[in-house]
Design an enzyme around this catalytic site. Sequence first.
Site, PDB file in Angstrom:
ATOM      1  N   ASN A 314       0.837  -1.203   0.000  1.00  0.00           N
ATOM      2  CA  ASN A 314       0.000   0.000   0.000  1.00  0.00           C
ATOM      3  C   ASN A 314       0.878   1.261   0.000  1.00  0.00           C
ATOM      4  OD1 ASN A 314      -2.396   1.339  -0.146  1.00  0.00           O
ATOM      5  ND2 ASN A 314      -3.128   0.767   1.888  1.00  0.00           N
ATOM      6  N   HIS A 350     -10.345   3.537   7.891  1.00  0.00           N
ATOM      7  CA  HIS A 350     -10.858   2.232   7.489  1.00  0.00           C
ATOM      8  C   HIS A 350     -12.283   1.997   7.989  1.00  0.00           C
ATOM      9  CE1 HIS A 350      -6.687   1.215   6.397  1.00  0.00           C
ATOM     10  NE2 HIS A 350      -7.192   0.187   5.763  1.00  0.00           N
TER      11      HIS A 350
END
Length: 460
Positions: A314, A350
């Site tokens: 990521n 998230h």
Amino acid sequence: MEWIYAPLRIILNSSCLFLILLFILGYPVALIHRYYVSSNDKKIQHLYFIICGLLFGYYNFGFGIGHQFVNILAIYLLLKLVGGTLYSAVIALVFNMAYLLIGYYATETEEYDIVWTMPHCVLVLRLSGLVFDVYDGSKPEESLSKDAKKVALKKAPTLLETAAYCYFPTSFLVGPQFPFRRYSDFVSGENKDKIQNSSDCVIAASKRAGLGVMYLLIFTVGSMYYNESYILGEEYSNLPFLRRCFSLAVWAHITLYKYVSCWLICEGSCIMSGITYNGIDENDQTRWDGCANINVFLFETALNFNKDYINSFNINTNNWMFQYVYKRLKFLGNKYLSQIGVLLFLALWHGFHSGYYMSFFMEFVCVAMEKDFLSILERNKTFQEALSKPGWSILKKIVLKLYAFVFMAPCVAPLALMSYSKWWQVEKSVYFYAILFWLCWPIYRPLVSFLLPPNKVRKE
């Protein structure tokens, strides 16, 4: 032939099917722009990206994709009314996160939800970074860091430019993340001749696409045996402890391959468009890694968390967090507080599930422990020289690879399983070995320091 049909059934019955099809459709969209649209006026290109992006979004999320335009319009009006100031940057970040969190609250379930909040979390970083770049562009250039100078904007983009940047069809669903300056230079025709006249672009895109499909197949086949039901089932809990740890590690890697495959396929379509052009390397080869989100080789050969896993996985999100959160928290005067701020922001970004916060907490204590251990090791030159010898060097790599492979699993479990009841059961089944190993570091640190004392400096 069941070994062939079973994976196909998993893919065809998966809720991710439509999403995968959109990733693949990004390639013809990129080629059409490259050969037919890029020669037109910038406004035509903006409209092309907006239309394609909206069609992609509507196909997968229906009218839920309209939430993105509401957010885009709000940020455009903010820049229009307030301009590039610190206030506008803070307001934008708070507003974007608040909109996303309200969306999570309204749509979040116990499973991984493929709803409009999925592309919206990408949008949050994109729009927040855009406002920060306009704010940086209003400051004296000499006061900016090297990285900030590359992305700072002297004026805010128009609504058409902002919408096209956000709806860029090959990246707005799951990334990759890139600054507005990269998009603006791309549409303006910067390096257009090098992009269109280079066959390397197609070759590089095909390689990433092929690699992405390979990881997708590994994930699909692996999920037949190592899936959530298995990890939470009785068969797994009855395994011997060491086999449970190893099976958990295999499951964790297979789970991450789902993200790796998506990033690789999307990156390939971005390369096909040419937006990833990143100059020429020292070997006079064209670089197409401007939007790389995964370093596959480093990820697969990782020996630690502090450098290897964090720097390979990521990548764009990590770079964004470093540029727009970590550096902006410098006023706290403590790098650990800045790291905590980044990890809290990541967890909140998230969603609300407890697993996100547990996962990033484990990352914090793990990285802190590894850094401290490395500082002790670097002071003992004798031990380092011994480890550099061929035989010991190979043994060191084997031990570190086993450590990284097995200890990464308890970090992935809360992130993937999300709900407390699930990740707690898995962590409990392996006796919390990873978190205890890292949290108990202050207890056994004196012993490590005693066994690896710093070399004494001889005085003349």
